[in-house]
Design a protein around this motif. Structure first.
Motif, PDB file in Angstrom:
ATOM      1  N   GLY A  81       0.787  -1.226   0.000  1.00  0.00           N
ATOM      2  CA  GLY A  81       0.000   0.000   0.000  1.00  0.00           C
ATOM      3  C   GLY A  81       0.817   1.274   0.000  1.00  0.00           C
ATOM      4  N   LEU A  82       2.149   1.162  -0.068  1.00  0.00           N
ATOM      5  CA  LEU A  82       3.021   2.335  -0.052  1.00  0.00           C
ATOM      6  C   LEU A  82       3.614   2.544  -1.441  1.00  0.00           C
ATOM      7  N   ALA A  83       3.270   3.690  -2.050  1.00  0.00           N
ATOM      8  CA  ALA A  83       3.781   4.013  -3.380  1.00  0.00           C
ATOM      9  C   ALA A  83       5.216   4.506  -3.262  1.00  0.00           C
ATOM     10  N   LEU A  84       6.143   3.796  -3.905  1.00  0.00           N
ATOM     11  CA  LEU A  84       7.559   4.123  -3.795  1.00  0.00           C
ATOM     12  C   LEU A  84       8.109   4.657  -5.112  1.00  0.00           C
ATOM     13  N   SER A  85       8.989   5.626  -5.000  1.00  0.00           N
ATOM     14  CA  SER A  85       9.687   6.183  -6.163  1.00  0.00           C
ATOM     15  C   SER A  85      11.155   5.796  -6.076  1.00  0.00           C
ATOM     16  N   TRP A  86      11.921   6.120  -7.141  1.00  0.00           N
ATOM     17  CA  TRP A  86      13.352   5.852  -7.107  1.00  0.00           C
ATOM     18  C   TRP A  86      14.033   6.696  -6.030  1.00  0.00           C
ATOM     19  N   ARG A  87      13.522   7.911  -5.829  1.00  0.00           N
ATOM     20  CA  ARG A  87      14.076   8.764  -4.767  1.00  0.00           C
ATOM     21  C   ARG A  87      13.903   8.100  -3.401  1.00  0.00           C
ATOM     22  N   ASP A  88      12.717   7.513  -3.172  1.00  0.00           N
ATOM     23  CA  ASP A  88      12.465   6.829  -1.901  1.00  0.00           C
ATOM     24  C   ASP A  88      13.448   5.678  -1.693  1.00  0.00           C
ATOM     25  N   LEU A  89      13.649   4.900  -2.755  1.00  0.00           N
ATOM     26  CA  LEU A  89      14.553   3.754  -2.633  1.00  0.00           C
ATOM     27  C   LEU A  89      15.990   4.202  -2.382  1.00  0.00           C
ATOM     28  N   ILE A  90      16.400   5.295  -3.045  1.00  0.00           N
ATOM     29  CA  ILE A  90      17.754   5.818  -2.832  1.00  0.00           C
ATOM     30  C   ILE A  90      17.920   6.294  -1.392  1.00  0.00           C
ATOM     31  N   LEU A  91      16.907   6.970  -0.854  1.00  0.00           N
ATOM     32  CA  LEU A  91      16.985   7.459   0.523  1.00  0.00           C
ATOM     33  C   LEU A  91      17.017   6.302   1.519  1.00  0.00           C
TER      34      LEU A  91
END
Length: 239
Positions: A81-91
């Motif tokens: 249920g959590l929408a993840l972006s590449w920025r989120d994964l990098i952080l």
């Protein structure tokens, strides 16, 4: 360009962004200073210079790719249920790496050189630079996103980043010398990095932690440590 130089609003955004970039860069300088200490003394200054130079190149490169940076914030996958972006994964990845590195350094400090002395000099120059580059990428991404949110003109962003990294380069040597001369401050700095790592992970999981709270805690803890150092100095004089 001349129009920008004569615009007070541009100067205000430049000064604001420069100060924020310097504040955000404190974490980067602390990490580089601590990691570089694992190298022989003759290589430490060069590692710090290369690390901060790499940070400057990464930030300028990311600023030149603003459209791509903005696209990194777009979700591309949903997990539980959590929408993840590449920025989120990098952080999240950068936060986990920072936690691992800080906790490892704390463990080595607590265990003492008698058990892990040889390991301190086992690190190669290439491995230290690689670790610095990984964290440079994370801190640079955070820095560039901040820059895009404050300044409207790319030359202003470039100038602020160059000035901020220049200040960091000047400050890196005194910070490294101070941390090396006062071992207790190294433990405090590593604790700061643990907090920053947790904040990066929280940001990546969409639970933003206001940086002002973190830096306020750092300033308070640093002030207490300063008082302890002052007391220890006076006791040595009394003896």
């Amino acid at each position: 360009m001349l129009e920008l130089l004569s615009d007070p609003a541009v100067w205000a955004s430049f000064l604001t962004l420069t100060i924020l970039e310097i504040v955000l860069g404190v974490d980067n300088v602390i990490f580089i200073s601590i990691v570089a200490q694992r190298l022989p003394r003759a290589q430490q200054a060069r590692a710090r210079l290369i690390g901060l130079g790499g940070a400057l190149i990464l930030r300028l490169g990311l600023l030149a790719s603003i459209a791509w940076i903005i696209s990194l914030a777009e979700p591309f996958v949903t997990v539980l249920g959590l929408a993840l972006s590449w920025r989120d994964l990098i952080l999240v990845g950068g936060g986990l790496f920072l936690l691992w590195k800080a906790v490892t350094e704390i463990f080595n400090e607590v265990e003492g050189p008698e058990d892990h002395g040889p390991a301190k000099h086992a690190a190669t120059f290439a491995s230290i630079i690689a670790q610095i580059v990984v964290l440079d990428l994370v801190f640079s991404l955070d820095s560039v996103i901040t820059a895009v949110g404050i300044a409207d003109h790319l030359p202003v962003m470039f100038a602020a980043v160059v000035v901020a990294v220049g200040v960091m380069m000047i400050a890196a040597e005194p910070i490294a010398a101070f941390v090396e001369a006062h071992p207790s401050t190294k433990m405090l700095a590593l604790s700061f990095l643990v907090m920053v790592g947790m904040a990066l992970i929280a940001d990546g999981l969409h639970h933003h932690v206001e940086r002002g709270f973190i830096y306020a805690a750092m300033v308070f803890a640093g002030a207490v440590e300063g008082l302890n150092l002052l007391r220890a100095k006076r006791r040595r004089r009394a003896v």
